[in-house]
Design an enzyme around this catalytic site. Structure first.
Site, PDB file in Angstrom:
ATOM      1  CE  LYS A  36     -31.915  44.360  36.189  1.00  0.00           C
ATOM      2  NZ  LYS A  36     -31.858  43.506  37.390  1.00  0.00           N
ATOM      3  NE  ARG A  56     -26.194  42.895  34.926  1.00  0.00           N
ATOM      4  CZ  ARG A  56     -26.967  41.911  35.307  1.00  0.00           C
ATOM      5  NH1 ARG A  56     -26.750  41.303  36.449  1.00  0.00           N
ATOM      6  NH2 ARG A  56     -27.950  41.512  34.556  1.00  0.00           N
ATOM      7  NE  ARG A  88     -35.380  34.647  37.056  1.00  0.00           N
ATOM      8  CZ  ARG A  88     -34.590  35.720  36.973  1.00  0.00           C
ATOM      9  NH1 ARG A  88     -35.087  36.872  36.570  1.00  0.00           N
ATOM     10  NH2 ARG A  88     -33.325  35.628  37.302  1.00  0.00           N
ATOM     11  NE  ARG A  95     -31.539  33.274  34.850  1.00  0.00           N
ATOM     12  CZ  ARG A  95     -31.475  34.613  34.891  1.00  0.00           C
ATOM     13  NH1 ARG A  95     -32.416  35.323  34.287  1.00  0.00           N
ATOM     14  NH2 ARG A  95     -30.516  35.230  35.524  1.00  0.00           N
ATOM     15  NE  ARG A 111     -28.184  36.097  39.321  1.00  0.00           N
ATOM     16  CZ  ARG A 111     -29.473  35.698  39.271  1.00  0.00           C
ATOM     17  NH1 ARG A 111     -29.840  34.568  39.832  1.00  0.00           N
ATOM     18  NH2 ARG A 111     -30.357  36.424  38.663  1.00  0.00           N
TER      19      ARG A 111
HETATM   20  P1  ADP Z   1     -30.239  39.106  36.678  1.00  0.00           P
HETATM   21  O1  ADP Z   1     -30.406  40.576  36.419  1.00  0.00           O
HETATM   22  O2  ADP Z   1     -31.461  38.510  37.284  1.00  0.00           O
HETATM   23  O3  ADP Z   1     -28.956  38.778  37.384  1.00  0.00           O
HETATM   24  P2  ADP Z   1     -29.651  38.592  33.902  1.00  0.00           P
HETATM   25  O4  ADP Z   1     -30.394  37.648  33.057  1.00  0.00           O
HETATM   26  O5  ADP Z   1     -29.738  40.048  33.592  1.00  0.00           O
HETATM   27  O6  ADP Z   1     -30.142  38.286  35.362  1.00  0.00           O
HETATM   28  O7  ADP Z   1     -28.090  38.209  33.920  1.00  0.00           O
HETATM   29  C1  ADP Z   1     -27.647  36.901  34.108  1.00  0.00           C
HETATM   30  C2  ADP Z   1     -26.130  36.839  34.157  1.00  0.00           C
HETATM   31  O8  ADP Z   1     -25.560  37.300  32.914  1.00  0.00           O
HETATM   32  C3  ADP Z   1     -25.462  37.699  35.222  1.00  0.00           C
HETATM   33  O9  ADP Z   1     -25.454  37.104  36.494  1.00  0.00           O
HETATM   34  C4  ADP Z   1     -24.046  37.833  34.618  1.00  0.00           C
HETATM   35  O10 ADP Z   1     -23.292  36.666  34.773  1.00  0.00           O
HETATM   36  C5  ADP Z   1     -24.334  37.996  33.138  1.00  0.00           C
HETATM   37  N1  ADP Z   1     -24.512  39.433  32.783  1.00  0.00           N
HETATM   38  C6  ADP Z   1     -25.656  40.027  32.402  1.00  0.00           C
HETATM   39  N2  ADP Z   1     -25.476  41.344  32.173  1.00  0.00           N
HETATM   40  C7  ADP Z   1     -24.161  41.587  32.434  1.00  0.00           C
HETATM   41  C8  ADP Z   1     -23.333  42.758  32.413  1.00  0.00           C
HETATM   42  N3  ADP Z   1     -23.837  43.955  32.059  1.00  0.00           N
HETATM   43  N4  ADP Z   1     -22.036  42.635  32.738  1.00  0.00           N
HETATM   44  C9  ADP Z   1     -21.512  41.451  33.071  1.00  0.00           C
HETATM   45  N5  ADP Z   1     -22.228  40.307  33.136  1.00  0.00           N
HETATM   46  C10 ADP Z   1     -23.534  40.362  32.816  1.00  0.00           C
END
Ligand code: ADP
Length: 237
Positions: A32, A107, A146, A179, A190
């Site tokens: 994404k 999400r 990553r 990370r 996750r």
């Molecule tokens: P990835 O899509 O690879 O999990 P992101 O960088 O998008 O990584 O997100 C990292 C973390 O940030 C998620 O695992 C969650 O804890 C938090 N997060 C991101 N977007 C949301 C969301 N829309 N709702 C709740 N938590 C979120």
């Protein structure tokens, strides 16, 4: 005069309908973020990545960042209220005529409902949701390799997209790190959260008739080509 006014109104609406207001849906590691950056450049749209915004708050040690840090590092989801607030604020700060790409948001069904209501008020509902269909094997490979910049959040991959100098960001020279939530145990959590909380959004947007499945295993140029064709077909600018 009357006619001219009507025409302008129509043209404005047509322009607004054609502007991309896009959600990228898919598990962690689906691609994404990578595609969002390319699309944002290509279509002149704002790229809003929840993860990056939240990690920015953690780096700056804001109240919000302090609240979200433990959850993020453990691979859980931050509360709907908190994320909605952050994202509405970010969308609200985009230039008036800018399209947007939401990367990592919504999400949960609760977030999707709240977003729909927020956008309805602005008369600028979503026009497409790209659902990345990416295999488990590819996801694990991408996440375990990553590396991210500790300062500017640029992304790298130890094999597929290495920096020019090992461990150093090409863009700002800061140190690259893995990370905390890219450790195997947290990746598993996750992915479970994705299946439980986010997967139901596929049906949700299917019902709205704006969901488009795309092959997330493809290489970046190949998939960009597919997305371009799709956007042409949909008449998006
Ligand atoms: P990835 O899509 O690879 O999990 P992101 O960088 O998008 O990584 O997100 C990292 C973390 O940030 C998620 O695992 C969650 O804890 C938090 N997060 C991101 N977007 C949301 C969301 N829309 N709702 C709740 N938590 C979120």
């Amino acid at each position: 005069m009357q006619i001219a006014k009507k025409k302008t109104g129509k043209t404005k609406k047509a322009a607004r309908d054609a502007m991309i207001r896009l959600v990228l849906l898919g598990p962690p590691g689906a691609g994404k973020g990578t595609h969002a950056k390319v699309l944002a450049q290509k279509y002149g749209a704002g790229h809003l990545a929840t993860g990056d915004i939240l990690r920015g708050h953690i780096r700056e040690k804001t109240e919000l960042g302090n609240k979200a840090r433990k959850t993020i590092e453990g691979g859980g989801l931050v509360s709907d209220d908190l994320v909605n607030e952050v994202m509405f604020d970010a969308i609200g700060h985009l230039p008036a005529k800018s399209g947007f790409i939401l990367d990592g948001y919504p999400r949960t069904i609760g977030q999707a409902d709240a977003l729909d209501k927020f956008l309805q008020k602005k008369k600028s509902g979503l026009n497409v949701v790209l659902n990345f269909k990416t295999s488990g094997e590819v996801i694990n490979e991408r996440l375990s390799g990553r590396r991210v910049c500790s300062e500017c959040s640029a992304n790298y991959h130890v094999r597929n997209m290495p920096p020019k100098v090992s461990g150093v960001c090409d863009q700002c020279g800061a140190k690259l790190i893995q990370r905390k939530d890219d450790q195997p145990e947290t990746i598993r959590h996750r992915l479970e959260m994705y299946d439980r909380e986010t997967l139901p959004l596929v049906r949700y947007y299917q019902n709205q008739k704006i969901l488009q499945n795309i092959p997330g295993d493809y290489d970046v140029p190949e998939l960009q080509e597919e997305i371009s064709k799709l956007f042409d077909k949909l008449g998006l600018l």
